[in-house]
Design a protein around this motif. Structure first.
Motif, PDB file in Angstrom:
ATOM      1  N   ALA A 275      -4.514   6.042  -3.676  1.00 55.02           N
ATOM      2  CA  ALA A 275      -4.774   4.703  -4.216  1.00 55.02           C
ATOM      3  C   ALA A 275      -5.477   3.777  -3.228  1.00 55.02           C
ATOM      4  O   ALA A 275      -5.657   2.590  -3.519  1.00 55.02           O
ATOM      5  CB  ALA A 275      -3.451   4.071  -4.654  1.00 55.02           C
ATOM      6  N   ASN A 276      -5.850   4.288  -2.049  1.00 54.20           N
ATOM      7  CA  ASN A 276      -6.550   3.494  -1.042  1.00 54.20           C
ATOM      8  C   ASN A 276      -5.787   2.237  -0.641  1.00 54.20           C
ATOM      9  O   ASN A 276      -6.378   1.169  -0.408  1.00 54.20           O
ATOM     10  CB  ASN A 276      -7.956   3.104  -1.546  1.00 54.20           C
ATOM     11  CG  ASN A 276      -8.848   4.309  -1.753  1.00 54.20           C
ATOM     12  OD1 ASN A 276      -8.839   5.234  -0.947  1.00 54.20           O
ATOM     13  ND2 ASN A 276      -9.611   4.310  -2.836  1.00 54.20           N
ATOM     14  N   GLU A 277      -4.472   2.369  -0.574  1.00 58.34           N
ATOM     15  CA  GLU A 277      -3.646   1.243  -0.145  1.00 58.34           C
ATOM     16  C   GLU A 277      -3.700   1.098   1.380  1.00 58.34           C
ATOM     17  O   GLU A 277      -3.902   2.075   2.099  1.00 58.34           O
ATOM     18  CB  GLU A 277      -2.197   1.447  -0.593  1.00 58.34           C
ATOM     19  CG  GLU A 277      -2.039   1.509  -2.113  1.00 58.34           C
ATOM     20  CD  GLU A 277      -0.614   1.831  -2.531  1.00 58.34           C
ATOM     21  OE1 GLU A 277       0.195   2.142  -1.634  1.00 58.34           O
ATOM     22  OE2 GLU A 277      -0.320   1.787  -3.733  1.00 58.34           O
ATOM     23  N   THR A 278      -3.518  -0.121   1.846  1.00 63.49           N
ATOM     24  CA  THR A 278      -3.498  -0.359   3.284  1.00 63.49           C
ATOM     25  C   THR A 278      -2.060  -0.373   3.782  1.00 63.49           C
ATOM     26  O   THR A 278      -1.148  -0.830   3.086  1.00 63.49           O
ATOM     27  CB  THR A 278      -4.158  -1.702   3.623  1.00 63.49           C
ATOM     28  OG1 THR A 278      -3.472  -2.753   2.924  1.00 63.49           O
ATOM     29  CG2 THR A 278      -5.623  -1.697   3.223  1.00 63.49           C
ATOM     30  N   VAL A 279      -1.853   0.140   4.984  1.00 61.27           N
ATOM     31  CA  VAL A 279      -0.527   0.183   5.594  1.00 61.27           C
ATOM     32  C   VAL A 279      -0.566  -0.619   6.884  1.00 61.27           C
ATOM     33  O   VAL A 279      -1.392  -0.363   7.767  1.00 61.27           O
ATOM     34  CB  VAL A 279      -0.100   1.633   5.888  1.00 61.27           C
ATOM     35  CG1 VAL A 279       1.260   1.666   6.571  1.00 61.27           C
ATOM     36  CG2 VAL A 279      -0.069   2.444   4.606  1.00 61.27           C
ATOM     37  N   THR A 280       0.319  -1.594   6.988  1.00 65.03           N
ATOM     38  CA  THR A 280       0.349  -2.442   8.172  1.00 65.03           C
ATOM     39  C   THR A 280       1.046  -1.731   9.315  1.00 65.03           C
ATOM     40  O   THR A 280       1.751  -0.724   9.130  1.00 65.03           O
ATOM     41  CB  THR A 280       1.084  -3.749   7.867  1.00 65.03           C
ATOM     42  OG1 THR A 280       2.472  -3.452   7.587  1.00 65.03           O
ATOM     43  CG2 THR A 280       0.472  -4.452   6.657  1.00 65.03           C
ATOM     44  N   SER A 281       0.874  -2.270  10.521  1.00 66.30           N
ATOM     45  CA  SER A 281       1.543  -1.691  11.685  1.00 66.30           C
ATOM     46  C   SER A 281       3.058  -1.775  11.540  1.00 66.30           C
ATOM     47  O   SER A 281       3.784  -0.867  11.964  1.00 66.30           O
ATOM     48  CB  SER A 281       1.101  -2.412  12.964  1.00 66.30           C
ATOM     49  OG  SER A 281       1.372  -3.807  12.881  1.00 66.30           O
ATOM     50  N   PHE A 282       3.562  -2.844  10.912  1.00 67.43           N
ATOM     51  CA  PHE A 282       5.004  -2.974  10.705  1.00 67.43           C
ATOM     52  C   PHE A 282       5.527  -1.839   9.833  1.00 67.43           C
ATOM     53  O   PHE A 282       6.604  -1.291  10.069  1.00 67.43           O
ATOM     54  CB  PHE A 282       5.313  -4.313  10.037  1.00 67.43           C
ATOM     55  CG  PHE A 282       6.764  -4.509   9.692  1.00 67.43           C
ATOM     56  CD1 PHE A 282       7.686  -4.899  10.649  1.00 67.43           C
ATOM     57  CD2 PHE A 282       7.213  -4.290   8.393  1.00 67.43           C
ATOM     58  CE1 PHE A 282       9.018  -5.065  10.327  1.00 67.43           C
ATOM     59  CE2 PHE A 282       8.547  -4.454   8.062  1.00 67.43           C
ATOM     60  CZ  PHE A 282       9.447  -4.855   9.038  1.00 67.43           C
ATOM     61  N   GLU A 283       4.759  -1.464   8.807  1.00 69.99           N
ATOM     62  CA  GLU A 283       5.183  -0.386   7.920  1.00 69.99           C
ATOM     63  C   GLU A 283       5.173   0.958   8.639  1.00 69.99           C
ATOM     64  O   GLU A 283       6.018   1.815   8.386  1.00 69.99           O
ATOM     65  CB  GLU A 283       4.278  -0.355   6.687  1.00 69.99           C
ATOM     66  CG  GLU A 283       4.536  -1.528   5.747  1.00 69.99           C
ATOM     67  CD  GLU A 283       3.478  -1.669   4.676  1.00 69.99           C
ATOM     68  OE1 GLU A 283       3.820  -2.128   3.567  1.00 69.99           O
ATOM     69  OE2 GLU A 283       2.307  -1.323   4.944  1.00 69.99           O
ATOM     70  N   TRP A 284       4.219   1.140   9.559  1.00 75.01           N
ATOM     71  CA  TRP A 284       4.242   2.371  10.345  1.00 75.01           C
ATOM     72  C   TRP A 284       5.449   2.406  11.269  1.00 75.01           C
ATOM     73  O   TRP A 284       6.024   3.470  11.501  1.00 75.01           O
ATOM     74  CB  TRP A 284       2.956   2.522  11.152  1.00 75.01           C
ATOM     75  CG  TRP A 284       1.771   2.900  10.313  1.00 75.01           C
ATOM     76  CD1 TRP A 284       0.633   2.177  10.118  1.00 75.01           C
ATOM     77  CD2 TRP A 284       1.620   4.093   9.534  1.00 75.01           C
ATOM     78  NE1 TRP A 284      -0.220   2.833   9.272  1.00 75.01           N
ATOM     79  CE2 TRP A 284       0.344   4.016   8.908  1.00 75.01           C
ATOM     80  CE3 TRP A 284       2.412   5.212   9.306  1.00 75.01           C
ATOM     81  CZ2 TRP A 284      -0.122   5.026   8.066  1.00 75.01           C
ATOM     82  CZ3 TRP A 284       1.941   6.208   8.468  1.00 75.01           C
ATOM     83  CH2 TRP A 284       0.693   6.113   7.862  1.00 75.01           C
ATOM     84  N   TYR A 285       5.842   1.244  11.807  1.00 79.38           N
ATOM     85  CA  TYR A 285       7.081   1.193  12.594  1.00 79.38           C
ATOM     86  C   TYR A 285       8.277   1.584  11.727  1.00 79.38           C
ATOM     87  O   TYR A 285       9.200   2.272  12.182  1.00 79.38           O
ATOM     88  CB  TYR A 285       7.303  -0.220  13.162  1.00 79.38           C
ATOM     89  CG  TYR A 285       6.292  -0.641  14.198  1.00 79.38           C
ATOM     90  CD1 TYR A 285       5.772   0.284  15.095  1.00 79.38           C
ATOM     91  CD2 TYR A 285       5.846  -1.962  14.278  1.00 79.38           C
ATOM     92  CE1 TYR A 285       4.828  -0.098  16.040  1.00 79.38           C
ATOM     93  CE2 TYR A 285       4.914  -2.349  15.218  1.00 79.38           C
ATOM     94  CZ  TYR A 285       4.406  -1.411  16.099  1.00 79.38           C
ATOM     95  OH  TYR A 285       3.483  -1.791  17.035  1.00 79.38           O
ATOM     96  N   ALA A 286       8.249   1.146  10.470  1.00 71.27           N
ATOM     97  CA  ALA A 286       9.329   1.500   9.553  1.00 71.27           C
ATOM     98  C   ALA A 286       9.380   3.007   9.332  1.00 71.27           C
ATOM     99  O   ALA A 286      10.462   3.600   9.250  1.00 71.27           O
ATOM    100  CB  ALA A 286       9.143   0.775   8.218  1.00 71.27           C
ATOM    101  N   VAL A 287       8.204   3.632   9.252  1.00 76.68           N
ATOM    102  CA  VAL A 287       8.149   5.083   9.116  1.00 76.68           C
ATOM    103  C   VAL A 287       8.831   5.755  10.300  1.00 76.68           C
ATOM    104  O   VAL A 287       9.595   6.723  10.147  1.00 76.68           O
ATOM    105  CB  VAL A 287       6.691   5.566   9.007  1.00 76.68           C
ATOM    106  CG1 VAL A 287       6.623   7.089   9.065  1.00 76.68           C
ATOM    107  CG2 VAL A 287       6.060   5.060   7.721  1.00 76.68           C
ATOM    108  N   ALA A 288       8.583   5.245  11.496  1.00 78.42           N
ATOM    109  CA  ALA A 288       9.199   5.809  12.698  1.00 78.42           C
ATOM    110  C   ALA A 288      10.720   5.692  12.647  1.00 78.42           C
ATOM    111  O   ALA A 288      11.448   6.607  13.053  1.00 78.42           O
ATOM    112  CB  ALA A 288       8.660   5.108  13.944  1.00 78.42           C
ATOM    113  N   VAL A 289      11.225   4.567  12.125  1.00 79.53           N
ATOM    114  CA  VAL A 289      12.675   4.377  12.015  1.00 79.53           C
ATOM    115  C   VAL A 289      13.259   5.368  11.009  1.00 79.53           C
ATOM    116  O   VAL A 289      14.324   5.968  11.237  1.00 79.53           O
ATOM    117  CB  VAL A 289      12.997   2.924  11.598  1.00 79.53           C
ATOM    118  CG1 VAL A 289      14.491   2.751  11.331  1.00 79.53           C
ATOM    119  CG2 VAL A 289      12.540   1.951  12.672  1.00 79.53           C
ATOM    120  N   VAL A 290      12.566   5.557   9.887  1.00 79.36           N
ATOM    121  CA  VAL A 290      13.014   6.522   8.883  1.00 79.36           C
ATOM    122  C   VAL A 290      13.118   7.920   9.490  1.00 79.36           C
ATOM    123  O   VAL A 290      14.123   8.622   9.335  1.00 79.36           O
ATOM    124  CB  VAL A 290      12.055   6.538   7.674  1.00 79.36           C
ATOM    125  CG1 VAL A 290      12.392   7.694   6.741  1.00 79.36           C
ATOM    126  CG2 VAL A 290      12.144   5.225   6.915  1.00 79.36           C
TER     127      VAL A 290
END
Length: 311
Positions: A275-290
């Motif tokens: 869907a060509n959505e954008t992912v912020t740096s905060f969301e990537w940090y959330a991925v790391a926590v997951v």
């Protein structure tokens, strides 16, 4: 029993340092395939109403799997095993999967995934009935994974409805109850025939719900909806759901439920790719926590996985 593992797991011997290849494959199926099914469910809803979509999907997959097992000479489940399949199938498929599809009609898939992240907590609470308590690291992994999933939802404009929120809440409770009961007190028939009987029973219950709800079949379905439905049958039902039932039978409950932490990550990555959505740096940090929470679940396995008893 001090951990989330089943009594049979506790009695099976000392700890092991690595998961068997079968369990790694099952984990991959529940992590990756189920992470993609949220998008597939959304596409299938174009032509298939929620209960009708799920009921036809599981009934078709269950009949196909049962026919295959019978052709190989496997006996039908006993009357008691069919009863267990009806109860577990009603909870996990009727309430769990049906509620999830119904929720996606009115609320965003991101909010659906966030709610599903409470499943390990609910399973841990239900296991307390049998005196099974999580270890500190297991509890930390569950908490960390939940925090990461909640972080993923921050900043997103979720539009929800009371009916949708009620549906996904009921779905999480039903799925958790079915998961625990299938482990503790309502065993299915051995192997794939047990999974097939559960899908057949759950599919019938879902079709009854579809009839009671007045759902109508749109025919012919749009090609994208038909492709999504077929994907859900083959990958979501025949492959990933059976993989999850294997994990429930052979792995600690916390590890079996770890898909609830990984699925939001997969869903987000698919959103970027498709869907060509954008992912912020905060969301990537959330991925790391997951992922950190998942790692705690992977490494904290004090009992070895249950040996296969199906032959």
């Amino acid at each position: 029993m001090p951990t989330l593992a089943s009594p049979a797991q506790a009695a099976s011997g000392p700890a092991r340092t690595a998961l068997p290849p079968l369990l790694w494959l099952c984990l991959a199926a529940t992590w990756v395939v189920w992470g993609s099914t949220y998008l597939a469910i959304k596409y299938a809803l174009i032509s298939f109403a929620p209960f009708l979509q799920m009921g036809s999907r599981f009934l078709f997959a269950g009949v196909l799997l049962a026919a295959w097992m019978r052709w190989r000479g496997v006996a039908w489940p006993s009357r008691r095993q069919w009863r267990n399949a009806l109860v577990v199938g009603t909870l996990m498929l009727g309430g769990g999967m049906g509620g999830t599809a119904h929720a996606e009609v009115s609320i965003g898939s991101g909010l659906v995934v966030a709610f599903i992240a409470v499943v390990p907590l609910l399973i841990a609470l239900l296991n307390l009935i049998w005196g099974v308590k999580p270890t500190r690291l297991e509890a930390a992994g569950i908490a960390l994974g939940l925090i990461g999933v909640l972080m993923l939802t921050q900043g997103s404009g979720f539009q929800s409805s009371p009916a949708g929120l009620a549906a996904i809440s009921i779905a999480c409770i039903c799925w958790s109850m079915g998961s625990v009961l299938s482990q503790r007190s309502l065993p299915l028939a051995p192997g794939a025939m047990g999974f097939a009987s559960e899908m057949i029973c759950g599919g019938v219950v879902l079709l009854v719900l579809a009839a009671l709800s007045g759902e109508q079949l749109v025919w012919p379905p749009q090609p994208v909806a038909a492709a999504a439905w077929l994907y859900l049958v083959v990958f979501g039902s025949l492959i990933a759901f059976n993989a999850y039932m294997v994990l429930l039978a052979k792995a600690p409950a916390a590890l079996a439920a770890s898909y609830t932490f990984v699925n939001p990550v997969i869903a987000m990555l698919l959103g970027v790719w498709i869907a060509n959505e954008t992912v912020t740096s905060f969301e990537w940090y959330a991925v790391a926590v997951v992922l950190a929470g998942v790692l705690l679940l992977l490494f904290q396995r004090p009992q070895k996985a249950k040996e296969s008893q199906e032959g």
